[in-house]
Design a protein around this motif. Structure first.
Motif, PDB file in Angstrom:
ATOM      1  N   HIS A 248      41.626  42.662  51.220  1.00 14.64           N
ATOM      2  CA  HIS A 248      42.267  41.493  51.798  1.00 14.64           C
ATOM      3  C   HIS A 248      43.168  40.895  50.727  1.00 14.64           C
ATOM      4  O   HIS A 248      43.004  41.162  49.538  1.00 14.64           O
ATOM      5  N   TYR A 249      44.117  40.073  51.162  1.00 14.77           N
ATOM      6  CA  TYR A 249      45.133  39.585  50.239  1.00 14.77           C
ATOM      7  C   TYR A 249      45.314  38.075  50.402  1.00 14.77           C
ATOM      8  O   TYR A 249      45.406  37.572  51.518  1.00 14.77           O
ATOM      9  N   GLN A 250      45.376  37.362  49.268  1.00 17.77           N
ATOM     10  CA  GLN A 250      45.585  35.916  49.302  1.00 17.77           C
ATOM     11  C   GLN A 250      46.846  35.562  48.514  1.00 17.77           C
ATOM     12  O   GLN A 250      47.008  35.978  47.364  1.00 17.77           O
ATOM     13  N   PRO A 251      47.736  34.747  49.108  1.00 19.46           N
ATOM     14  CA  PRO A 251      48.984  34.387  48.425  1.00 19.46           C
ATOM     15  C   PRO A 251      48.753  33.500  47.205  1.00 19.46           C
ATOM     16  O   PRO A 251      47.836  32.678  47.169  1.00 19.46           O
ATOM     17  N   ILE A 252      49.612  33.658  46.209  1.00 23.59           N
ATOM     18  CA  ILE A 252      49.688  32.785  45.038  1.00 23.59           C
ATOM     19  C   ILE A 252      51.020  32.051  45.133  1.00 23.59           C
ATOM     20  O   ILE A 252      52.075  32.681  45.271  1.00 23.59           O
ATOM     21  N   VAL A 253      50.962  30.718  45.085  1.00 20.98           N
ATOM     22  CA  VAL A 253      52.130  29.897  45.410  1.00 20.98           C
ATOM     23  C   VAL A 253      52.614  29.123  44.186  1.00 20.98           C
ATOM     24  O   VAL A 253      51.803  28.564  43.436  1.00 20.98           O
ATOM     25  N   ASN A 254      53.934  29.084  44.020  1.00 18.17           N
ATOM     26  CA  ASN A 254      54.566  28.267  42.988  1.00 18.17           C
ATOM     27  C   ASN A 254      54.584  26.814  43.466  1.00 18.17           C
ATOM     28  O   ASN A 254      55.142  26.500  44.524  1.00 18.17           O
ATOM     29  N   LEU A 255      53.973  25.899  42.698  1.00 16.65           N
ATOM     30  CA  LEU A 255      53.853  24.518  43.139  1.00 16.65           C
ATOM     31  C   LEU A 255      55.164  23.740  43.054  1.00 16.65           C
ATOM     32  O   LEU A 255      55.298  22.673  43.657  1.00 16.65           O
TER      33      LEU A 255
ATOM     34  N   CYS B  51      50.513  21.242  37.347  1.00 17.53           N
ATOM     35  CA  CYS B  51      49.956  22.603  37.433  1.00 17.53           C
ATOM     36  C   CYS B  51      51.050  23.519  37.971  1.00 17.53           C
ATOM     37  O   CYS B  51      51.873  23.116  38.807  1.00 17.53           O
ATOM     38  N   ASP B  52      51.070  24.763  37.532  1.00 16.87           N
ATOM     39  CA  ASP B  52      52.162  25.669  37.893  1.00 16.87           C
ATOM     40  C   ASP B  52      51.955  26.375  39.235  1.00 16.87           C
ATOM     41  O   ASP B  52      52.892  26.469  40.038  1.00 16.87           O
ATOM     42  N   LEU B  53      50.736  26.883  39.462  1.00 11.70           N
ATOM     43  CA  LEU B  53      50.492  27.766  40.601  1.00 11.70           C
ATOM     44  C   LEU B  53      49.214  27.373  41.324  1.00 11.70           C
ATOM     45  O   LEU B  53      48.340  26.721  40.753  1.00 11.70           O
ATOM     46  N   MET B  54      49.080  27.810  42.579  1.00 12.23           N
ATOM     47  CA  MET B  54      47.855  27.554  43.322  1.00 12.23           C
ATOM     48  C   MET B  54      47.596  28.693  44.303  1.00 12.23           C
ATOM     49  O   MET B  54      48.491  29.440  44.682  1.00 12.23           O
ATOM     50  N   GLN B  55      46.327  28.793  44.696  1.00 10.44           N
ATOM     51  CA  GLN B  55      45.960  29.616  45.836  1.00 10.44           C
ATOM     52  C   GLN B  55      44.736  28.983  46.471  1.00 10.44           C
ATOM     53  O   GLN B  55      43.936  28.339  45.793  1.00 10.44           O
ATOM     54  N   GLY B  56      44.601  29.119  47.772  1.00 11.30           N
ATOM     55  CA  GLY B  56      43.471  28.498  48.437  1.00 11.30           C
ATOM     56  C   GLY B  56      43.700  28.374  49.935  1.00 11.30           C
ATOM     57  O   GLY B  56      44.800  28.621  50.447  1.00 11.30           O
ATOM     58  N   PHE B  57      42.655  27.951  50.639  1.00 12.68           N
ATOM     59  CA  PHE B  57      42.686  27.885  52.089  1.00 12.68           C
ATOM     60  C   PHE B  57      43.700  26.863  52.606  1.00 12.68           C
ATOM     61  O   PHE B  57      44.106  26.935  53.774  1.00 12.68           O
TER      62      PHE B  57
ATOM     63  N   SER C 103      49.363  27.827  34.409  1.00  8.21           N
ATOM     64  CA  SER C 103      48.060  27.400  34.918  1.00  8.21           C
ATOM     65  C   SER C 103      48.034  27.651  36.426  1.00  8.21           C
ATOM     66  O   SER C 103      49.022  27.387  37.132  1.00  8.21           O
ATOM     67  N   LEU C 104      46.917  28.198  36.906  1.00  8.21           N
ATOM     68  CA  LEU C 104      46.779  28.522  38.330  1.00  8.21           C
ATOM     69  C   LEU C 104      45.469  27.932  38.844  1.00  8.21           C
ATOM     70  O   LEU C 104      44.397  28.253  38.330  1.00  8.21           O
ATOM     71  N   ALA C 105      45.540  27.074  39.845  1.00  9.56           N
ATOM     72  CA  ALA C 105      44.344  26.470  40.442  1.00  9.56           C
ATOM     73  C   ALA C 105      43.917  27.306  41.643  1.00  9.56           C
ATOM     74  O   ALA C 105      44.710  27.545  42.554  1.00  9.56           O
ATOM     75  N   GLU C 106      42.660  27.753  41.632  1.00  8.36           N
ATOM     76  CA  GLU C 106      42.161  28.536  42.762  1.00  8.36           C
ATOM     77  C   GLU C 106      41.201  27.689  43.586  1.00  8.36           C
ATOM     78  O   GLU C 106      40.544  26.780  43.077  1.00  8.36           O
ATOM     79  N   GLY C 107      41.133  27.977  44.894  1.00  5.33           N
ATOM     80  CA  GLY C 107      40.223  27.246  45.762  1.00  5.33           C
ATOM     81  C   GLY C 107      40.764  25.907  46.220  1.00  5.33           C
ATOM     82  O   GLY C 107      39.983  24.991  46.513  1.00  5.33           O
ATOM     83  N   VAL C 108      42.085  25.772  46.320  1.00  5.46           N
ATOM     84  CA  VAL C 108      42.689  24.511  46.769  1.00  5.46           C
ATOM     85  C   VAL C 108      42.554  24.408  48.292  1.00  5.46           C
ATOM     86  O   VAL C 108      43.040  25.277  49.017  1.00  5.46           O
ATOM     87  N   GLU C 109      41.901  23.330  48.749  1.00  2.00           N
ATOM     88  CA  GLU C 109      41.604  23.217  50.178  1.00  2.00           C
ATOM     89  C   GLU C 109      42.119  21.932  50.820  1.00  2.00           C
ATOM     90  O   GLU C 109      42.175  21.840  52.043  1.00  2.00           O
ATOM     91  N   THR C 110      42.453  20.910  50.025  1.00  3.93           N
ATOM     92  CA  THR C 110      42.844  19.622  50.606  1.00  3.93           C
ATOM     93  C   THR C 110      44.183  19.151  50.049  1.00  3.93           C
ATOM     94  O   THR C 110      44.615  19.562  48.971  1.00  3.93           O
ATOM     95  N   GLU C 111      44.823  18.248  50.814  1.00  3.51           N
ATOM     96  CA  GLU C 111      46.085  17.652  50.367  1.00  3.51           C
ATOM     97  C   GLU C 111      45.872  16.813  49.115  1.00  3.51           C
ATOM     98  O   GLU C 111      46.743  16.758  48.241  1.00  3.51           O
ATOM     99  N   ALA C 112      44.704  16.157  49.018  1.00  3.11           N
ATOM    100  CA  ALA C 112      44.415  15.337  47.836  1.00  3.11           C
ATOM    101  C   ALA C 112      44.349  16.198  46.582  1.00  3.11           C
ATOM    102  O   ALA C 112      44.851  15.799  45.511  1.00  3.11           O
ATOM    103  N   GLN C 113      43.744  17.383  46.690  1.00  2.21           N
ATOM    104  CA  GLN C 113      43.703  18.306  45.558  1.00  2.21           C
ATOM    105  C   GLN C 113      45.110  18.764  45.194  1.00  2.21           C
ATOM    106  O   GLN C 113      45.481  18.828  44.008  1.00  2.21           O
ATOM    107  N   LEU C 114      45.904  19.073  46.205  1.00  2.00           N
ATOM    108  CA  LEU C 114      47.276  19.515  45.971  1.00  2.00           C
ATOM    109  C   LEU C 114      48.085  18.425  45.264  1.00  2.00           C
ATOM    110  O   LEU C 114      48.791  18.699  44.289  1.00  2.00           O
ATOM    111  N   ASP C 115      47.969  17.179  45.748  1.00  2.00           N
ATOM    112  CA  ASP C 115      48.708  16.078  45.130  1.00  2.00           C
ATOM    113  C   ASP C 115      48.321  15.908  43.663  1.00  2.00           C
ATOM    114  O   ASP C 115      49.183  15.672  42.799  1.00  2.00           O
ATOM    115  N   PHE C 116      47.025  16.008  43.381  1.00  2.00           N
ATOM    116  CA  PHE C 116      46.553  15.888  42.003  1.00  2.00           C
ATOM    117  C   PHE C 116      47.181  16.965  41.128  1.00  2.00           C
ATOM    118  O   PHE C 116      47.655  16.691  40.020  1.00  2.00           O
TER     119      PHE C 116
END
Length: 434
Positions: free
Chosen positions: A193-200, A405-411, A386-399
Motif C-alpha cells: 500500500h502507498y501513502q503520500p508525503i506532502v510538502n507543507l 515543519c517541511d513535510l507531512m503524511q497522515g490520514f 523534518s517530516l511529521a507522520e500520523g497527521v490526522e487533524t487540522e489543529a495538528q496541521l496548523d501547529f
C-alpha cells in the motif's frame, strides 16, 4: 575433546546429558529439586554477521567467562552449540534460588563487552525448568527450557521465564505463523500500500511511502507491526525486504510511464538488511534491474534500527555509499530511540521523521509540542528536512505549518492506499490546500 567445547572449554552437550542424567537420579533418591536454564545471547547473530566470525568467537568466550562467574559452586554451565548455553542447578531447596542466579546473570550481561576496539552490547534470554514438575528426563527438561527461553525472547529479550504448560501451545502457534509467513512469500501473498508525503509549503505530493501488507487469508490484510518483528527474528525479512524494494521501484517506474513524475518512493529498510555484507551490491543489482533513477529512492530506517549494529562506523559507511549513489536517507520514528545528537550529526541523512506519538499529542500536550518543535529546529540547524507522520487533524496541521515543519503524511490527507487508488489520487493531482 569428546566432552568439552573446543572454543570456550565449557562442558558440551555430551557431558551435560551425562551429568543431567546423574543429577536426575540423585534428585529422585534424595527428594530434591533440580533446575535447568537454557540461555541464548540476544543480538549475537547481528554482531556475528556484521563484525565477522572471529569477533563472534571472542564474544562467546567472554560470555562463557561471565556465565561461570555468575553461577553457584556446584552448578554446571555448558555450551551446547552456537550462542546457546545451559546451566544445571542441582540440590535446590527452593526454586527462588534459581531466580537469584538468573538475575545475577542478566545483570552481568547488561554491561558492554569490550573486545579489541569495539564496545558491544549483547544481553541474554533465559528459559527455566524444574525437575520433576517440568519434565521427567533430560530430553523433556531441555526441550521445555528451550520453549521458555523462546518465550523470554518474545517478551522483549533480556529476561527469564519459567516454563509453564501453556507455553507449548504458544510456541507451536508461533512456529505455524512462521511457516505461514514463508509460504506466503512463495505464494505472493504480500502486497504494497502507498501513502503520500506532502510538502507543507505547496500542499503538493512530493513522495510516496511503500508499506507492506500480508494477505494472510481472505478475511483481510495484516498490518506490518503484527508480522515484521517475527520476520526480523527468523531472517525472512531479508527476502521480504528485497521483494519490497523491487516491487516499490517497479511501481515507481510504472507511474513515470503514466506521466506521474517528480516523486520519490520511500522504502523501509530493517537493520537486518543493512547488516548483510552484500546489501550494497544487492541494491545496485535491483537498481539496474528496475531501471529506476537513484534520486527517486528514499531508504528509511528506524532510530533504534541504526543502534542495532554494534558498530556505528559500518552503518555510517553504508549510508555514505548509498548517498554516493544518489539515494535519499531518512530516520524513521525519530525521538523514540536513544541515539545521541553527536551520532545524528554523523549520519548522512536527508530527513528526520517525527514519530506519530508526538504528533498525536499536539497541540494540547505541552511535552509533545515541545519535542516536536525541538525536532523541527534540530532538522533546520542540520540543514535537513523534518517530516511529521500520523497527521490526522487540522489543529495538528496548523501547529506544524506555524512551526515551519517541511513535510507531512497522515490520514488528514490520505491513508495508505492500494495501487489503483493511489494511482488515481496521483493522476488527479490532489493538493493539501485545495
Amino acid at each position: 575433546q569428546a566432552y568439552h567445547d573446543s572454543l570456550t572449554g565449557l562442558p558440551n552437550r555430551n557431558l551435560l546429558n551425562d551429568r543431567l542424567g546423574l543429577e536426575i537420579h540423585r534428585s529422585e533418591r534424595n527428594k530434591l529439586k533440580l533446575g535447568i536454564m537454557f540461555l541464548d545471547l540476544d543480538n549475537f547473530k547481528n554482531i556475528n554477521d556484521t563484525l565477522g566470525h572471529l569477533m563472534g568467537d571472542k564474544l562467546l568466550k567472554e560470555a562463557s567467562v561471565r556465565l561461570l562467574k555468575s553461577i553457584r559452586n556446584g552448578d554446571t554451565a555448558s555450551r551446547i552449540g552456537g550462542d546457546e548455553f545451559t546451566v544445571l542447578l542441582p540440590d535446590l531447596s527452593d526454586p527462588k534460588e534459581i531466580v537469584v542466579v538468573a538475575q545475577r546473570i542478566l545483570r552481568v550481561f547488561k554491561e558492554p563487552f569490550l573486545i579489541e576496539e569495539f564496545e558491544l552490547y549483547c544481553t541474554i534470554s533465559i528459559g527455566i525448568t524444574i525437575f520433576p514438575t517440568d519434565g521427567k528426563d533430560q530430553t523433556e527438561l531441555l526441550k521445555n527450557a528451550d520453549l521458555a527461553m523462546y518465550h523470554a525472547k518474545n517478551l522483549g529479550k533480556n529476561n527469564y521465564v519459567f516454563f509453564s504448560r501453556g507455553l507449548d501451545l504458544q510456541v507451536k502457534q508461533r512456529l505455524e505463523t512462521e511457516n505461514l509467513l514463508w509460504h506466503s512469500l512463495r505464494e505472493n501473498r504480500f502486497i504494497l500500500h502507498y501513502q503520500p508525503i506532502v510538502n507543507l509549503k505547496t500542499g503538493n505530493i512530493i513522495g510516496i511511502e511503500a508499506l507492506v501488507r500480508w494477505q494472510k487469508s481472505d478475511s483481510g490484510l495484516i498490518p506490518p507491526m503484527e508480522f515484521i518483528p517475527l520476520a526480523e527474528e527468523t531472517g525472512l525479512i531479508l527476502e521480504l525486504g528485497q521483494w519490497v524494494i523491487e516491487s516499490a521501484c517497479n511501481q515507481s517506474m510504472k507511474w513515470k510511464e503514466q506521466g506521474i513524475h517528480s516523486l520519490y518512493i520511500s522504502i523501509n529498510i530493517s537493520s537486518r538488511q543493512f547488516s548483510r555484507n552484500d546489501f550494497l551490491a544487492c541494491v545496485k543489482k535491483l537498481l539496474k534491474k528496475t531501471g529506476i533513477a537513484t534520486h527517486a529512492i528514499n531508504f528509511q530506517v528506524t532510530e533504534n534500527g541504526l543502534l542495532g549494529f554494534g558498530e556505528s562506523g559500518k552503518i555510517i559507511r553504508i549510508l555514505r555509499d548509498l548517498r554516493k549513489l544518489g539515494i535519499k536517507l531518512s530516520i524513521d520514528d525519530f525521538g523514540m530511540g536513544f541515539s545521541s545528537l553527536n551520532s545524528i550529526r554523523e549520519y548522512p541523512i536527508d530527513t528526520l521523521k517525527i514519530d506519530r506519538t508526538f504528533i498525536k499529542g499536539i497541540p494540547h500536550d505541552s511535552s509533545c509540542a515541545a519535542i516536536t518543535r525541538s525536532i523541527i529546529g534540530l532538522s533546520k540547524n542540520l540543514g535537513i528536512h523534518s517530516l511529521a507522520e500520523g497527521v490526522e487533524t487540522e489543529a495538528q496541521l496548523d501547529f506544524l505549518v506555524n512551526n515551519q515543519c517541511d513535510l507531512m503524511q497522515g490520514f488528514l490527507f490520505s491513508p495508505p492506499l492500494p495501487e489503483p487508488e493511489i494511482t488515481q489520487l496521483l493522476m488527479n493531482k490532489k493538493n493539501l490546500y485545495n
